[in-house]
Design an enzyme around this catalytic site. Structure first.
Site, PDB file in Angstrom:
ATOM      1  N   GLU A 213      59.005  35.875  43.894  1.00 52.81           N
ATOM      2  CA  GLU A 213      59.495  36.713  42.787  1.00 52.81           C
ATOM      3  C   GLU A 213      59.538  38.161  43.230  1.00 52.81           C
ATOM      4  O   GLU A 213      58.593  38.666  43.821  1.00 52.81           O
ATOM      5  CB  GLU A 213      58.572  36.671  41.563  1.00 52.81           C
ATOM      6  CG  GLU A 213      58.674  35.437  40.729  1.00 52.81           C
ATOM      7  CD  GLU A 213      57.797  35.507  39.468  1.00 52.81           C
ATOM      8  OE1 GLU A 213      57.532  36.628  38.972  1.00 52.81           O
ATOM      9  OE2 GLU A 213      57.390  34.442  39.005  1.00 52.81           O
TER      10      GLU A 213
ATOM     11  N   ASN B  32      54.588  37.010  44.951  1.00 55.89           N
ATOM     12  CA  ASN B  32      55.305  37.721  43.885  1.00 55.89           C
ATOM     13  C   ASN B  32      54.875  39.177  43.932  1.00 55.89           C
ATOM     14  O   ASN B  32      53.671  39.471  43.916  1.00 55.89           O
ATOM     15  CB  ASN B  32      54.946  37.153  42.505  1.00 55.89           C
ATOM     16  CG  ASN B  32      55.496  35.755  42.289  1.00 55.89           C
ATOM     17  OD1 ASN B  32      56.148  35.194  43.165  1.00 55.89           O
ATOM     18  ND2 ASN B  32      55.239  35.191  41.124  1.00 55.89           N
TER      19      ASN B  32
ATOM     20  N   GLU C  22      51.114  32.486  40.020  1.00 60.70           N
ATOM     21  CA  GLU C  22      50.277  33.633  39.637  1.00 60.70           C
ATOM     22  C   GLU C  22      49.010  33.232  38.892  1.00 60.70           C
ATOM     23  O   GLU C  22      48.820  33.596  37.714  1.00 60.70           O
ATOM     24  CB  GLU C  22      51.081  34.629  38.790  1.00 60.70           C
ATOM     25  CG  GLU C  22      52.259  35.231  39.507  1.00 60.70           C
ATOM     26  CD  GLU C  22      53.031  36.230  38.645  1.00 60.70           C
ATOM     27  OE1 GLU C  22      52.631  36.463  37.497  1.00 60.70           O
ATOM     28  OE2 GLU C  22      54.019  36.777  39.140  1.00 60.70           O
TER      29      GLU C  22
ATOM     30  N   ARG D 261      63.876  28.118  42.278  1.00 63.22           N
ATOM     31  CA  ARG D 261      62.495  27.796  41.916  1.00 63.22           C
ATOM     32  C   ARG D 261      62.387  27.710  40.393  1.00 63.22           C
ATOM     33  O   ARG D 261      62.778  28.642  39.687  1.00 63.22           O
ATOM     34  CB  ARG D 261      61.523  28.856  42.444  1.00 63.22           C
ATOM     35  CG  ARG D 261      60.062  28.509  42.141  1.00 63.22           C
ATOM     36  CD  ARG D 261      59.094  29.465  42.819  1.00 63.22           C
ATOM     37  NE  ARG D 261      58.998  30.739  42.145  1.00 63.22           N
ATOM     38  CZ  ARG D 261      58.038  31.061  41.263  1.00 63.22           C
ATOM     39  NH1 ARG D 261      57.107  30.200  40.942  1.00 63.22           N
ATOM     40  NH2 ARG D 261      58.032  32.257  40.728  1.00 63.22           N
TER      41      ARG D 261
ATOM     42  N   TYR E  82      56.152  43.247  42.571  1.00 63.57           N
ATOM     43  CA  TYR E  82      57.097  44.144  41.891  1.00 63.57           C
ATOM     44  C   TYR E  82      56.770  45.610  42.150  1.00 63.57           C
ATOM     45  O   TYR E  82      57.664  46.427  42.295  1.00 63.57           O
ATOM     46  CB  TYR E  82      57.058  43.906  40.372  1.00 63.57           C
ATOM     47  CG  TYR E  82      57.553  42.532  39.955  1.00 63.57           C
ATOM     48  CD1 TYR E  82      58.860  42.341  39.539  1.00 63.57           C
ATOM     49  CD2 TYR E  82      56.723  41.417  40.001  1.00 63.57           C
ATOM     50  CE1 TYR E  82      59.325  41.088  39.164  1.00 63.57           C
ATOM     51  CE2 TYR E  82      57.179  40.160  39.634  1.00 63.57           C
ATOM     52  CZ  TYR E  82      58.484  40.000  39.216  1.00 63.57           C
ATOM     53  OH  TYR E  82      58.941  38.758  38.862  1.00 63.57           O
TER      54      TYR E  82
ATOM     55  N   HIS F 151      53.382  27.040  35.407  1.00 62.66           N
ATOM     56  CA  HIS F 151      53.726  28.437  35.145  1.00 62.66           C
ATOM     57  C   HIS F 151      53.260  28.737  33.712  1.00 62.66           C
ATOM     58  O   HIS F 151      54.053  29.050  32.840  1.00 62.66           O
ATOM     59  CB  HIS F 151      55.227  28.664  35.341  1.00 62.66           C
ATOM     60  CG  HIS F 151      55.614  30.098  35.553  1.00 62.66           C
ATOM     61  ND1 HIS F 151      56.321  30.532  36.658  1.00 62.66           N
ATOM     62  CD2 HIS F 151      55.426  31.205  34.799  1.00 62.66           C
ATOM     63  CE1 HIS F 151      56.543  31.821  36.569  1.00 62.66           C
ATOM     64  NE2 HIS F 151      56.005  32.266  35.433  1.00 62.66           N
TER      65      HIS F 151
END
Ligand code: IFM
Length: 459
Positions: free
Chosen positions: A364, A305, A182, A93, A307, A137
């Site tokens: 992500e 995404n 995002e 990506r 984390y 992005h």
């Protein structure tokens, strides 16, 4: 999101994701973005982006770093594709830089910029890797920001024209398109907090920008669909559980607000044609007849995404009523201070799959650290391996619990320009020496390659 945090350390998760847990054809990949890796900021006719300008403002970026050179991927893309092939990636990506292909954001296209993505896409395909192209992005053309950027309603049309250019040019070879990466980070940090480009902190600008980006998404989905009938279209959202920093009622309310703005204000109207309750009144003034139908267009997948969870506290003096809270001291953290909590990943995968009813691709996930080579020149990033092992195990648990997850992309292929942190925070599977631009696969790259082989090889 109501669950209290369970404190977990990646090291305690020693189990490996087992073969046969994931659906057939599961895609293993890695992600990057244009401004973070390309460099060549003033080459071959590229126009300026808001990040070029932002990086030049004193005190905005750690160490005064910029993306002028970054990983120099613009010139070294062939070497980077070879690294992807060595890793055994099935998918890659990347994002196209709007100002590289349309230097003023609209009007005349830049052939040399378009040529670059031809070379990149052809090389990726030749390596047997599926290209996943993301249109945005965060590197908005500066000329469009001069006209108000995302606060100008006309941007929905500018973005649709840019999407058409990209779809026409690459749609013969690229089938996977994401409209945005995002949006909530780009718009909240860019227009409400002022931490990211264009550095605005103003409540009404934020709400306008949210709505116009949502419109741009819907317009782009329609354009790509009409030009590339075989396209598989999605958008990439960050979703993270939000916990209150304390059990004070005002912090609990702050967590609900942050959840609204971080997790819901983009995907909910895009999928359900309605703004979340806590933002609905603020969004009202910017909506025109037919907007919600234009925003809510059918997509083929949900890019997630994730984390770590995040924490909120009340802040009456802020634009949106909350501030970033502090994680509990006991929670394990990565080398850059992000909580490690694989159980939250499992839960958010289950929740995302159920709430939006779309196939989920983890676009992500990864571990930020301050890696450095040892005396022998090796980068032994055991903390990253622990993190990836624990998170991929959690992914398997989510699939077992019924979540429809079809792919996983590590952020990131290369150490790169980590926005406000500059080059200090490293997420790459591959170490980049930013003086020489030499690439060295880290121990985690070898771990990831072995994991892909182990889980993808025929039974
Ligand atoms: O580097 C970023 C990326 O651009 C967007 N998602 C989070 C990554 C790590 O901060």
């Amino acid at each position: 999101m109501p669950n209290p945090p369970i404190v977990t350390d990646a090291k305690t998760v020693t189990a490996e994701l087992q073969k046969g847990t994931l659906p057939k054809g599961f895609l293993w990949g890695s992600s990057t973005s244009s401004y973070q890796i390309e460099g060549a900021a003033r080459e071959d006719g590229r126009g300026a982006s808001i990040w070029d300008s932002f990086c030049r403002q004193k005190g905005r970026i750690g160490n005064g770093d910029t993306g002028d050179v970054a990983c120099d991927h613009y010139h070294r893309y062939a070497e980077d594709i070879a690294l992807m092939r060595d890793l055994g990636l099935k998918a890659y990506r990347f994002s196209t830089a709007w100002p590289r292909v349309l230097p003023l954001g609209r009007g005349a296209a830049n052939e040399k910029g378009l040529d670059f993505y031809d070379r990149l896409i052809d090389g990726v395909l030749e390596a047997g890797i599926e290209p996943w192209l993301c249109l945005y992005h965060w590197d908005l053309p500066q000329s469009l920001d001069d006209l108000g950027g995302w606060t100008n309603r006309d941007i929905a049309g500018w973005f649709a024209d840019y999407a058409a250019l990209i779809a026409r040019r690459y749609g013969d070879r690229v089938k996977r398109f994401a409209t945005f990466n995002e949006p909530s980070v780009a718009i909240m940090f860019g227009y409400a907090m002022g931490w990211n480009a264009p550095g605005v902190a103003e409540r009404s600008s934020y709400f306008k920008a949210v709505h116009h980006l949502n419109l741009a998404h819907g317009r782009a989905v329609d354009v790509i669909r009409s030009l590339v009938p075989a396209a598989s279209i999605g958008i990439v959202h960050n979703r993270q559980q939000v916990y209150p920093e304390s059990d004070k009622p005002e912090d609990i309310h702050a967590a609900a607000l942050l959840d609204t703005h971080w997790n819901l204000i983009f995907p909910d109207p895009q999928n359900f044609a309605a703004y979340p309750a806590l933002a609905a009144a603020d969004m009202e003034p910017y909506q025109q007849a037919g907007d919600m139908a234009q925003i809510c267009r059918p997509t083929d997948w949900f890019g997630l995404n994730h984390y770590s969870p995040i924490y909120a506290r009340a802040d009456a003096g802020s634009q949106l009523g909350f501030a970033w809270g502090k994680a509990p001291d006991e929670i394990a953290q990565t080398g850059i201070g992000w909580p490690i909590y694989p159980d939250a990943f499992r839960e958010i995968l289950i929740d995302t799959s159920k709430r939006y009813g779309l196939p989920v691709y983890v676009t992500e996930n990864g571990c930020g650290d301050k890696d450095a080579p040892d005396a022998a020149g090796n980068i032994v990033d055991e903390r990253r391996i622990d993190y990836l092992r624990a998170y991929t195990f959690a992914l398997g648990e989510a699939v077992k619990a019924g979540a429809d997850v079809r792919g996983y992309f590590v952020w990131s292929l290369l150490d790169n320009f980590e926005w406000g942190a500059g080059f200090a925070n490293r997420f790459g599977l591959v170490y980049v020496d930013f003086d020489t631009l030499k690439r060295t696969p880290k121990a985690s790259a070898h771990w990831y390659a072995a994991t892909i082989r182990r889980l993808s090889s025929p039974a």
